[in-house]
Write an enzyme that holds these catalytic residues in place. Structure first.
Site, PDB file in Angstrom:
ATOM      1  N   GLN A   1       0.828  -1.204   0.000  1.00 26.62           N
ATOM      2  CA  GLN A   1       0.000   0.000   0.000  1.00 26.62           C
ATOM      3  C   GLN A   1       0.864   1.256   0.000  1.00 26.62           C
ATOM      4  OE1 GLN A   1      -3.085   0.818  -0.397  1.00 26.62           O
ATOM      5  NE2 GLN A   1      -2.937   2.962   0.235  1.00 26.62           N
ATOM      6  N   GLU A   2       1.960   1.199   0.725  1.00 24.89           N
ATOM      7  CA  GLU A   2       2.818   2.375   0.854  1.00 24.89           C
ATOM      8  C   GLU A   2       3.690   2.612  -0.381  1.00 24.89           C
ATOM      9  OE1 GLU A   2       2.195   4.499   2.907  1.00 24.89           O
ATOM     10  OE2 GLU A   2       2.773   4.078   4.973  1.00 24.89           O
ATOM     11  N   SER A   3       4.292   1.548  -0.905  1.00 21.44           N
ATOM     12  CA  SER A   3       5.323   1.738  -1.932  1.00 21.44           C
ATOM     13  C   SER A   3       5.208   0.825  -3.142  1.00 21.44           C
ATOM     14  CB  SER A   3       6.696   1.511  -1.300  1.00 21.44           C
ATOM     15  OG  SER A   3       6.852   0.142  -0.926  1.00 21.44           O
TER      16      SER A   3
END
Length: 474
Positions: free
Chosen positions: A307-309
């Site tokens: 989700q972040e990267s």
């Protein structure tokens, strides 16, 4: 005289037998008393990721959780009796081998002729699933390809009932299968259509993204537990009281959130991209997620990182966060991360930070929901999360229930509400989107990499996962 004596003795003997029979009948307990005397509630079910499955920590599933609570209310032990198909399941009840059935069963007219249904605890809609890229029918009369449904299912009953209105419609039933297997057959082109519950289709799209809903055949239908039809109302009455209590104390809302709260939105392109990257990127980083997950499930940590990267070590955003876990400079420094672009340092730092947030949450939050609160705090800060809990309580809702707290995250965008908080404005909608996406990615990783575990506990350590009776247990 002897005949009279013999007749008298025979009369007395018959009278004694009749009285004895009456005593026995009067001593036969009602259904609930019989269960309590036995010390065991026997519940028929199906192996299924929603109803009942077995993980390393033990038994789990929506129907299992409710059945366990019902058994505790009766003061008896619970024995789950799994069946492998619907005919076998109903046979267990017909033969008196179980007391109730709890397996996401839809209350239908035909079933009501033979069985008694308890209160509804959620609803589903009959939905036709098809494979993307194929012609999409908009009603039953347009179906020209193969249509498969489960034998003995509510879907088969539905089609039989509609049959006279669609004389050209043809379908076939499958007995040795489950609904997820039929969806797989649609996804892989073994058949053209299947009819399933909308909730199951939504869950399954996360790993078969090329299937979609063509149309819905019905309004929402009630799902309920099933009992024998009998004049004895003892167990049925207790069941009514049990579900009333669970409705009132928020248990049903919590379980609904746990099992359905993350499946509302589906993004075809995002899901295809995610599945592709589980093959070409995740294998490189999986050992790092496993090594540094600590008490977290490594798959949850991997879902956060995606989700972040999108598992890109060089990822960065305009706000200055960077790396696999998109750490701020302050968080990196706090976690001892010298290089945010180093994958191992970033994963280690992100895991430690998420674990600390989870540990700092109030003890009043249920253990199985703490991780969703922690993820929201990971996204927008612990202070803002605690603000939302206070607003939730101020609005007369439960600040310990994620289903109610998440509804109020959007309040942090509104001056009327964030002026009442300690930390002011925050992007609550982004935090909600953040948590829901992670739950979706985590759900997919569970299916791809073994049976479900507690998202807050890491029990996966490279060993083969062999404790799942079905490959679809997630």
């Amino acid at each position: 005289m002897q005949c009279i004596n013999r007749l008298s003795r025979l009369t007395l003997l018959l009278g004694a037998l009749l009285l004895s029979a009456c005593d026995v009948k009067e001593n036969i307990p009602n259904q609930q008393a019989g269960i309590i005397a036995r010390g065991e509630l026997r519940v028929g079910t199906l192996y299924h990721p929603l109803y009942y499955f077995i993980r390393k920590q033990g038994e789990d599933g929506l129907d299992y959780e409710l059945a366990r609570q019902f058994a505790e209310r009766l003061g008896v032990r619970l024995t789950m009796v799994p069946a492998y198909h619907l005919d076998e399941l109903f046979g267990l009840l017909d033969e008196g081998k179980v007391d109730i059935l709890a397996a996401g069963l839809i209350n239908t007219p035909l079933r009501r002729q033979h069985y008694r249904f308890g209160p509804s605890y959620y609803e589903v809609a009959q939905t036709l699933a098809y494979r993307k890229g194929q012609p999409r029918p908009t009603e039953l009369g347009q179906i020209t390809g193969g249509l498969r449904v489960l034998a003995g299912s509510s879907q088969a009953e539905w089609l039989h009932r509609l049959g006279p209105d669609y004389p050209e419609l043809r379908w076939e039933t499958r007995r040795e299968a489950d609904a997820e297997e039929l969806l797989r057959q649609v996804a892989e082109g073994d058949t053209d259509f299947t009819l399933v519950e909308d909730t199951l289709l939504a869950r399954t799209q996360r790993y078969y993204p090329n299937i979609a809903a063509a149309f819905t055949l019905s309004e929402p239908l009630p799902v309920a537990w099933v009992l024998e039809q009998r004049t004895d109302d003892s167990l049925y009455s207790s069941m009514l009281d049990f579900f009333d209590e669970r409705q009132a104390d928020g248990t049903l809302a919590r379980l609904n959130e746990k099992y359905f709260g993350h499946i509302q939105d589906f993004d075809y392109v995002d899901t295809r991209t995610f599945l592709r990257r589980t093959e070409d990127r995740l294998p490189r980083f999986r050992p790092l997620f496993e090594r540094h997950a600590g008490k977290l499930d490594w798959r949850l940590l991997a879902a956060v990182s995606y989700q972040e990267s999108h598992w890109d070590p060089q990822a960065r955003s305009y706000t200055g966060v960077r790396g696999m876990m998109m750490l701020t400079e302050d968080t990196a420094k706090l976690m001892g991360v010298a290089d945010r672009l180093d994958p191992e340092q970033s994963i280690r730092g992100g895991a430690q930070y998420l674990g600390q947030l989870k540990a700092r949450l109030p003890d009043s939050i249920p253990e199985d929901e703490r991780i969703w609160f922690a993820l929201a705090a990971y996204n927008m800060g612990l202070g803002h999360l605690l603000d939302v809990r206070r607003l939730t309580k101020k609005r007369g809702q439960d600040p310990n229930a994620w289903a109610q707290v998440k509804e109020n995250l959007v309040l942090l965008h509104q001056p009327k509400w964030y002026r009442q908080t300690r930390h002011g404005y925050a992007r609550g909608r982004e935090a909600l989107h953040f948590v829901n996406n992670i739950r979706q990615y985590y759900h997919s990783l569970q299916w791809l990499n073994g049976p479900q575990t507690d998202p807050g506990i890491n029990t996966v350590r490279n060993e083969p996962q062999a404790d799942s009776p079905l490959p679809s247990e997630i």
